[in-house]
Enzyme design. Structure first.
Site, PDB file in Angstrom:
ATOM      1  N   CYS A   1      59.535 100.842   2.369  1.00 20.17           N
ATOM      2  CA  CYS A   1      58.825 100.532   0.927  1.00 20.17           C
ATOM      3  C   CYS A   1      57.184 100.274   1.408  1.00 20.17           C
ATOM      4  O   CYS A   1      56.617  99.219   1.690  1.00 20.17           O
ATOM      5  CB  CYS A   1      59.129  99.299   0.407  1.00 20.17           C
TER       6      CYS A   1
ATOM      7  N   CYS B   1      55.222  97.952  -0.921  1.00 16.59           N
ATOM      8  CA  CYS B   1      55.317  96.540  -0.332  1.00 16.59           C
ATOM      9  C   CYS B   1      54.628  96.084   0.785  1.00 16.59           C
ATOM     10  O   CYS B   1      54.037  95.147   0.853  1.00 16.59           O
ATOM     11  CB  CYS B   1      56.912  96.455  -0.234  1.00 16.59           C
ATOM     12  N   ASP B   2      55.025  96.936   1.896  1.00 13.71           N
ATOM     13  CA  ASP B   2      54.409  96.493   3.205  1.00 13.71           C
ATOM     14  C   ASP B   2      53.110  97.290   3.464  1.00 13.71           C
ATOM     15  O   ASP B   2      52.544  96.861   4.659  1.00 13.71           O
ATOM     16  CB  ASP B   2      55.473  97.130   4.284  1.00 13.71           C
TER      17      ASP B   2
HETATM   18  P1  FAD Z   1      68.285  94.102  -5.326  1.00 11.08           P
HETATM   19  O1  FAD Z   1      67.302  93.515  -4.862  1.00 11.08           O
HETATM   20  O2  FAD Z   1      68.731  95.558  -4.765  1.00 11.08           O
HETATM   21  O3  FAD Z   1      69.862  93.323  -5.220  1.00 11.08           O
HETATM   22  C1  FAD Z   1      70.918  93.900  -5.489  1.00 11.08           C
HETATM   23  C2  FAD Z   1      71.997  92.969  -4.681  1.00 11.08           C
HETATM   24  O4  FAD Z   1      73.276  92.869  -5.374  1.00 11.08           O
HETATM   25  C3  FAD Z   1      72.539  93.762  -3.435  1.00 11.08           C
HETATM   26  O5  FAD Z   1      71.785  93.903  -2.469  1.00 11.08           O
HETATM   27  C4  FAD Z   1      73.914  93.122  -3.207  1.00 11.08           C
HETATM   28  O6  FAD Z   1      73.571  91.790  -2.417  1.00 11.08           O
HETATM   29  C5  FAD Z   1      74.334  92.557  -4.665  1.00 11.08           C
HETATM   30  N1  FAD Z   1      75.376  93.505  -5.121  1.00 11.08           N
HETATM   31  C6  FAD Z   1      75.410  94.890  -4.678  1.00 11.08           C
HETATM   32  N2  FAD Z   1      76.666  95.659  -5.180  1.00 11.08           N
HETATM   33  C7  FAD Z   1      77.238  94.378  -5.541  1.00 11.08           C
HETATM   34  C8  FAD Z   1      78.713  94.131  -6.030  1.00 11.08           C
HETATM   35  N3  FAD Z   1      79.649  95.201  -6.130  1.00 11.08           N
HETATM   36  N4  FAD Z   1      79.178  92.919  -6.326  1.00 11.08           N
HETATM   37  C9  FAD Z   1      78.401  91.824  -6.241  1.00 11.08           C
HETATM   38  N5  FAD Z   1      77.034  91.916  -5.586  1.00 11.08           N
HETATM   39  C10 FAD Z   1      76.477  93.055  -5.477  1.00 11.08           C
HETATM   40  N6  FAD Z   1      59.317  94.730  -3.980  1.00 11.08           N
HETATM   41  C11 FAD Z   1      58.277  94.108  -4.285  1.00 11.08           C
HETATM   42  O7  FAD Z   1      57.848  93.867  -5.721  1.00 11.08           O
HETATM   43  N7  FAD Z   1      57.494  93.596  -3.571  1.00 11.08           N
HETATM   44  C12 FAD Z   1      57.492  93.754  -2.117  1.00 11.08           C
HETATM   45  O8  FAD Z   1      57.140  93.103  -1.525  1.00 11.08           O
HETATM   46  C13 FAD Z   1      58.771  94.363  -1.732  1.00 11.08           C
HETATM   47  N8  FAD Z   1      59.210  94.542  -0.480  1.00 11.08           N
HETATM   48  C14 FAD Z   1      60.394  95.226  -0.261  1.00 11.08           C
HETATM   49  C15 FAD Z   1      60.902  95.400   1.181  1.00 11.08           C
HETATM   50  C16 FAD Z   1      61.624  96.183   1.393  1.00 11.08           C
HETATM   51  C17 FAD Z   1      62.210  96.270   2.987  1.00 11.08           C
HETATM   52  C18 FAD Z   1      62.327  96.694   0.471  1.00 11.08           C
HETATM   53  C19 FAD Z   1      64.060  97.555   0.703  1.00 11.08           C
HETATM   54  C20 FAD Z   1      62.249  96.753  -0.799  1.00 11.08           C
HETATM   55  C21 FAD Z   1      61.140  95.891  -1.189  1.00 11.08           C
HETATM   56  N9  FAD Z   1      60.932  95.714  -2.449  1.00 11.08           N
HETATM   57  C22 FAD Z   1      59.536  94.899  -3.063  1.00 11.08           C
HETATM   58  C23 FAD Z   1      61.520  96.184  -3.505  1.00 11.08           C
HETATM   59  C24 FAD Z   1      62.488  95.113  -4.326  1.00 11.08           C
HETATM   60  O9  FAD Z   1      63.179  94.409  -3.227  1.00 11.08           O
HETATM   61  C25 FAD Z   1      63.562  95.598  -5.192  1.00 11.08           C
HETATM   62  O10 FAD Z   1      62.820  96.359  -6.321  1.00 11.08           O
HETATM   63  C26 FAD Z   1      64.257  94.457  -5.777  1.00 11.08           C
HETATM   64  O11 FAD Z   1      64.812  93.728  -4.887  1.00 11.08           O
HETATM   65  C27 FAD Z   1      65.336  95.106  -6.873  1.00 11.08           C
HETATM   66  O12 FAD Z   1      66.012  93.874  -7.211  1.00 11.08           O
HETATM   67  P2  FAD Z   1      67.341  94.252  -7.974  1.00 11.08           P
HETATM   68  O13 FAD Z   1      67.614  92.689  -8.584  1.00 11.08           O
HETATM   69  O14 FAD Z   1      67.455  95.401  -8.814  1.00 11.08           O
HETATM   70  O15 FAD Z   1      68.489  94.180  -6.714  1.00 11.08           O
END
Ligand code: FAD
Ligand code: NDP
Length: 309
Positions: free
Chosen positions: A137, A140-141
């Site tokens: 990302c 992000c980083d």
């Molecule tokens: P996610 O964070 O993707 O979480 C979903 C989670 O749901 C999964 O990881 C899992 O644990 C769970 N899940 C999945 N399938 C199932 C299932 N079938 N049953 C139950 N649970 C399940 N964004 C920023 O704004 N700032 C940052 O600094 C930043 N840094 C990042 C660094 C990295 C390395 C990465 C990879 C991403 C970064 N992001 C950052 C992006 C950010 O993390 C995502 O946009 C955000 O986390 C998305 O949130 P979400 O709630 O959609 O799901």
């Protein structure tokens, strides 16, 4: 007993939905997953260090710490959390049926917030230097001190790669894009942006095969048609696409061509009434913690309105 709202996921979208649904007295059940898709409960932010762009934390906050706080808040508001991965939901019946390895329950509405997982390459040194020079990302980083004024590499030839290469030029001394074909997949406008930037060079028909260094990333090795070469870099950014976590849906909801759940514009409603999607699982474009949290709020409000009517 039939639940009112079941939330599937554990990132910013899921917990924001939990906070709003609990405060609306819908007694939400949240399945946070048990290493679902290889990611710990808490989602993608558990795989990073400092989050510097989430409002409210002027000095930044650790990703895992931020997610612990969101979890605590959603639980304190009244969300019931199970550390279980949803393996199937049956959307063909009313109420819907949600299945995990440990239980089956029925619910009037479902909020899907299962996120997306950044694709990795599995190259030599990837595990060693993940978050020690390798990132998925750039937004992000990219601004971290370790990347400032340093040579950086972006892998990929799509819109994300071009956007990230342009973005990283704000901080880097130079950016090299490593593209596996002899052309970019990105849209013309994004291509022009990188091709016209004298500080961005492109290594065509190249694959990164190894990440090398000491405690931090110092160079990458490329495989090219005429042999291998190693170039010094401080940062390696993957922009080779994401995989939305939708396997458990078993094709019951329409997805776009990349696998993201389709929602009605301006809402979190899917094509099945009572089923809502929020966060990265339905967002191919922004993919940020704050936008995921915002759409989690929308999903809880949409679900509450659905249940009221
Ligand atoms: P996610 O964070 O993707 O979480 C979903 C989670 O749901 C999964 O990881 C899992 O644990 C769970 N899940 C999945 N399938 C199932 C299932 N079938 N049953 C139950 N649970 C399940 N964004 C920023 O704004 N700032 C940052 O600094 C930043 N840094 C990042 C660094 C990295 C390395 C990465 C990879 C991403 C970064 N992001 C950052 C992006 C950010 O993390 C995502 O946009 C955000 O986390 C998305 O949130 P979400 O709630 O959609 O799901
Ligand atoms: P894409 O799938 O469009 O592009 C992925 C890129 O990574 C491709 O160049 C692909 O190469 C390359 N790639 C995939 N796997 C590997 C691998 N194993 N090794 C090396 N390279 C690999 O993903 P994006 O994230 O770029 O874009 C997703 C969607 O989001 C697109 O529809 C895009 O238009 C959109 N988007 C739009 C933006 C904008 O308009 N500003 C910004 C960001 C995204 P190859 O071409 O050879 O397959």
């Amino acid at each position: 007993m039939t639940e009112q709202i079941v939330i599937i996921g554990s990132g910013p979208a899921a917990h924001t939905a939990g906070i709003y649904a609990a405060r609306a007295q819908r007694n939400p059940i949240l399945f946070e997953g048990e290493m679902a898709g290889g990611v710990a409960a808490g989602g993608q932010l558990t795989t990073t260090t400092d989050v510097e762009n989430f409002p409210g934390f002027p000095h930044g906050i650790g990703g895992p710490e931020l997610m612990m706080a969101m979890r605590e808040q959603s639980e304190r508001c009244g969300t019931t959390i199970y550390t279980e991965t949803v393996t199937f939901i049956d959307l063909s019946v009313r109420p819907f049926v949600v299945t995990t390895p440990y239980r089956t329950l029925s619910t009037q509405s479902v909020i899907i917030a299962t996120g997306a997982t950044a694709k990795r390459l599995g190259i030599q040194g990837e595990t060693t230097f993940w978050q020690k020079g390798i990132s998925a990302c750039a937004v992000c980083d990219g601004a971290l001190p370790m990347f400032r004024g340093k040579p950086l590499v972006v892998i990929g030839g799509g819109d994300s790669a071009c956007e990230e290469a342009s973005f990283l030029m704000k901080y880097a001394s130079s950016v090299t894009m490593v593209v596996r074909k002899n052309q970019l997949r990105a849209s013309k406008v994004m291509q022009d942006r990188v091709l016209q930037n004298p500080n961005i060079t492109i290594e065509w028909e190249s694959d990164v095969i190894a990440a090398n260094g000491d405690s931090l990333l110092q160079s990458v090795t490329l495989q090219q048609p005429n042999g291998q070469k190693t170039i010094p870099v401080s940062g390696l950014f993957y922009a080779i696409g994401h995989v939305p976590n939708t396997d458990f849906l078993n094709n019951q909801l329409p997805l776009d061509e990349s696998g993201y759940i389709l929602t009605e514009a301006g809402s979190t409603r899917t094509s099945v009434p009572g089923v809502f999607a929020c966060g990265d699982v339905q967002d191919r474009h922004y993919r940020q913690a704050i936008t995921a949290a915002g759409s989690g709020c929308m999903a809880a409000l949409d679900a509450d309105a659905y249940l009221s009517h």
